[in-house]
Design an enzyme around this catalytic site. Sequence first.
Site, PDB file in Angstrom:
ATOM      1  N   PHE A 260      12.423  -5.901 -15.034  1.00  0.00           N
ATOM      2  CA  PHE A 260      13.884  -6.065 -14.876  1.00  0.00           C
ATOM      3  C   PHE A 260      14.533  -4.911 -14.133  1.00  0.00           C
ATOM      4  CE2 PHE A 260      12.887  -9.419 -17.631  1.00  0.00           C
ATOM      5  CZ  PHE A 260      13.902 -10.348 -17.516  1.00  0.00           C
TER       6      PHE A 260
ATOM      7  N   CYS B 149      22.134 -17.711 -20.059  1.00  0.00           N
ATOM      8  CA  CYS B 149      22.023 -16.772 -21.185  1.00  0.00           C
ATOM      9  C   CYS B 149      22.676 -15.410 -20.953  1.00  0.00           C
ATOM     10  CB  CYS B 149      20.558 -16.595 -21.557  1.00  0.00           C
ATOM     11  SG  CYS B 149      19.877 -18.091 -22.279  1.00  0.00           S
TER      12      CYS B 149
ATOM     13  N   GLY C 228      22.447 -14.467 -13.272  1.00  0.00           N
ATOM     14  CA  GLY C 228      23.202 -15.650 -13.683  1.00  0.00           C
ATOM     15  C   GLY C 228      22.437 -16.340 -14.783  1.00  0.00           C
TER      16      GLY C 228
ATOM     17  N   VAL D  52      15.650 -25.315 -24.659  1.00  0.00           N
ATOM     18  CA  VAL D  52      15.013 -24.664 -25.810  1.00  0.00           C
ATOM     19  C   VAL D  52      14.443 -25.698 -26.780  1.00  0.00           C
ATOM     20  CG1 VAL D  52      15.516 -23.285 -27.876  1.00  0.00           C
ATOM     21  CG2 VAL D  52      16.291 -22.519 -25.641  1.00  0.00           C
TER      22      VAL D  52
ATOM     23  N   ASN E  72      18.940  -9.400 -24.790  1.00  0.00           N
ATOM     24  CA  ASN E  72      19.440  -9.919 -23.514  1.00  0.00           C
ATOM     25  C   ASN E  72      20.378  -8.919 -22.843  1.00  0.00           C
ATOM     26  OD1 ASN E  72      18.009 -12.244 -23.399  1.00  0.00           O
ATOM     27  ND2 ASN E  72      19.716 -13.637 -23.752  1.00  0.00           N
TER      28      ASN E  72
ATOM     29  N   GLU F 247      13.370 -19.335 -18.975  1.00  0.00           N
ATOM     30  CA  GLU F 247      13.237 -20.565 -18.196  1.00  0.00           C
ATOM     31  C   GLU F 247      12.305 -20.275 -17.028  1.00  0.00           C
ATOM     32  OE1 GLU F 247      17.051 -22.190 -17.099  1.00  0.00           O
ATOM     33  OE2 GLU F 247      17.682 -22.212 -19.180  1.00  0.00           O
TER      34      GLU F 247
HETATM   35  P1  NAD Z   1      21.031 -27.223 -23.415  1.00  0.00           P
HETATM   36  O1  NAD Z   1      22.464 -27.417 -23.085  1.00  0.00           O
HETATM   37  O2  NAD Z   1      19.992 -27.393 -22.371  1.00  0.00           O
HETATM   38  O3  NAD Z   1      20.638 -28.180 -24.651  1.00  0.00           O
HETATM   39  C1  NAD Z   1      21.422 -28.378 -25.793  1.00  0.00           C
HETATM   40  C2  NAD Z   1      21.235 -29.815 -26.254  1.00  0.00           C
HETATM   41  O4  NAD Z   1      21.874 -29.997 -27.513  1.00  0.00           O
HETATM   42  C3  NAD Z   1      21.836 -30.867 -25.315  1.00  0.00           C
HETATM   43  O5  NAD Z   1      20.844 -31.776 -24.918  1.00  0.00           O
HETATM   44  C4  NAD Z   1      22.927 -31.530 -26.151  1.00  0.00           C
HETATM   45  O6  NAD Z   1      23.101 -32.898 -25.851  1.00  0.00           O
HETATM   46  C5  NAD Z   1      22.384 -31.320 -27.557  1.00  0.00           C
HETATM   47  N1  NAD Z   1      23.405 -31.453 -28.601  1.00  0.00           N
HETATM   48  C6  NAD Z   1      24.633 -30.889 -28.656  1.00  0.00           C
HETATM   49  N2  NAD Z   1      25.273 -31.258 -29.782  1.00  0.00           N
HETATM   50  C7  NAD Z   1      24.417 -32.080 -30.464  1.00  0.00           C
HETATM   51  C8  NAD Z   1      24.506 -32.784 -31.700  1.00  0.00           C
HETATM   52  N3  NAD Z   1      25.609 -32.739 -32.453  1.00  0.00           N
HETATM   53  N4  NAD Z   1      23.444 -33.513 -32.071  1.00  0.00           N
HETATM   54  C9  NAD Z   1      22.343 -33.589 -31.310  1.00  0.00           C
HETATM   55  N5  NAD Z   1      22.202 -32.937 -30.135  1.00  0.00           N
HETATM   56  C10 NAD Z   1      23.229 -32.196 -29.712  1.00  0.00           C
HETATM   57  O7  NAD Z   1      20.943 -25.746 -24.046  1.00  0.00           O
HETATM   58  P2  NAD Z   1      19.692 -24.751 -24.056  1.00  0.00           P
HETATM   59  O8  NAD Z   1      19.614 -24.032 -22.751  1.00  0.00           O
HETATM   60  O9  NAD Z   1      18.503 -25.441 -24.597  1.00  0.00           O
HETATM   61  O10 NAD Z   1      20.198 -23.686 -25.127  1.00  0.00           O
HETATM   62  C11 NAD Z   1      20.298 -23.988 -26.517  1.00  0.00           C
HETATM   63  C12 NAD Z   1      20.519 -22.693 -27.264  1.00  0.00           C
HETATM   64  O11 NAD Z   1      19.398 -21.818 -27.092  1.00  0.00           O
HETATM   65  C13 NAD Z   1      21.748 -21.898 -26.799  1.00  0.00           C
HETATM   66  O12 NAD Z   1      22.309 -21.251 -27.893  1.00  0.00           O
HETATM   67  C14 NAD Z   1      21.134 -20.871 -25.858  1.00  0.00           C
HETATM   68  O13 NAD Z   1      21.898 -19.715 -25.754  1.00  0.00           O
HETATM   69  C15 NAD Z   1      19.814 -20.571 -26.532  1.00  0.00           C
HETATM   70  N6  NAD Z   1      18.755 -20.071 -25.637  1.00  0.00           N
HETATM   71  C16 NAD Z   1      18.596 -20.619 -24.395  1.00  0.00           C
HETATM   72  C17 NAD Z   1      17.569 -20.155 -23.583  1.00  0.00           C
HETATM   73  C18 NAD Z   1      17.386 -20.716 -22.200  1.00  0.00           C
HETATM   74  O14 NAD Z   1      16.652 -20.103 -21.428  1.00  0.00           O
HETATM   75  N7  NAD Z   1      17.988 -21.853 -21.853  1.00  0.00           N
HETATM   76  C19 NAD Z   1      16.705 -19.141 -24.027  1.00  0.00           C
HETATM   77  C20 NAD Z   1      16.880 -18.651 -25.314  1.00  0.00           C
HETATM   78  C21 NAD Z   1      17.910 -19.112 -26.115  1.00  0.00           C
END
Ligand code: NAD
Length: 432
Positions: free
Chosen positions: A250, A261, A258, A11, A209, A153
């Site tokens: 959907f 999210c 899976g 994200v 979701n 994604e």
């Molecule tokens: P991710 O695990 O890919 O990325 C999170 C990043 O945050 C990591 O790189 C981690 O190193 C970094 N991080 C953690 N603590 C930190 C800190 N203290 N300082 C700096 N960086 C730090 O996660 P993601 O898939 O990008 O998801 C992030 C959020 O967005 C989650 O809450 C998720 O539910 C939400 N989200 C994800 C998606 C998706 O499709 N992946 C879609 C919508 C919302």
Amino acid sequence: MRITVIGTGYVGLVTGACFSATGNHVTCVDKDESKIQKLLDGEIPIYEPGIERIVQEGTAGKRLFFTTDFDAAVRSGEIIFIAVGTPPREDGSADLSAVETVAKRIGEVMNEYKVIVNKSTVPVGTAARVTEIVSAETEHRFAVVSNPEFLKEGAAVNDFMKPDRVVIGTDDEDAIELMRALYHPFMHRSDRLLVMDAPSAELTKYASNSMLATRISFMNEVARLCDKVGANIEMVRRGMASDRRIGGHFLFPGVGFGGSCFPKDLRALRHTGEQNEMSMTILDAVSAVNERQKHVLVEKVTQHFNGDLSGKVFTLWGLAFKPGTDDMREAPSITIAQDLIEAGATVRGTDPVSIETAKGELNDSVEYFTDEYAALDGSDGLLLLTEWNHYRSPDFDRIHGSLRTKVLFDGRNIWDRKLLEKKGFRYYGIGV
Ligand code: NAD
């Protein structure tokens, strides 16, 4: 505008890159040094179509920067996005420790008015909690905004650039004005920016979701019934989808949902229900049906081999939880591989992009192949788990020649049973 994005995962990276594409000055910060080093070296740490080009353009245009220097990054931004992970805790609740750590540090180092935006998926009350944490650390004025992200994604860049809607949860008028200006370039055709209170914005993400997951579990349950009563879910699906009140999205049955999210967000919303002494009956069922569904394909395999899979070899085509991503978090392929191994079979796996991430989940319990045809040599069956485009119309004659047992288990209903039966295969789908 000067933007800081904290957390450079799926994200955060997409958010930062896309905001830089509209001319903003964006600093992406992460605590993971290897991730930042890769980005500084011009490598993209995740697989996401289209991201590479905008990252390159942003970097070359000196609009997009990567750093591990948290404090400098916070000071440089007027809008600070929090996009760190919120993984599930043992009890299903969202683990907010990363969000809270980041909020505290923002409070400690901020030097002027900041708009702090929660882009991570966080439960109702988190904007209030972040406000409390930051206020305890600073005298400067700030606003907290809930701005949940709805990207998928595999299509994340497109979703970000052309959002169905942008949800802004805050009652701070200055922050609303800044957020409107920031998102203005993404509202080209019509204004789809919805301003609401923060709790409603937080809940909108979980409810959306959960609704999508509900549709999938509903169809998976109807597909199981189709298997029992001799109906075809593909026909039923088309019959349903042509009703405009229902629509076609959907409604595809498969091996269960899976990813990072749906499973986690469902659990978190059920937990919010529990905390408020309310049972989320529908969501409990959605999760239960999904857990059940991950075993359906292996049950078909077991039935085909009269209950004995010992010494058999099976090949999985597709390991990622869906096409277009290398994300293996909670992928059904993990349960399917484990079921087969527990039954005494050997499992081979292939995927165009997720072999490396799959190793993190399945270690060496699976033999990995980069060539999907080589993976089939002498195998007792092919299980299609992820509907990558080039798996849709493969060379079935070659598959027939390679398999020891000519049987196909199509976990996504992408193949044509009649054609395959003519070619001499035994075909199993989901509810067909
Ligand atoms: P991710 O695990 O890919 O990325 C999170 C990043 O945050 C990591 O790189 C981690 O190193 C970094 N991080 C953690 N603590 C930190 C800190 N203290 N300082 C700096 N960086 C730090 O996660 P993601 O898939 O990008 O998801 C992030 C959020 O967005 C989650 O809450 C998720 O539910 C939400 N989200 C994800 C998606 C998706 O499709 N992946 C879609 C919508 C919302």
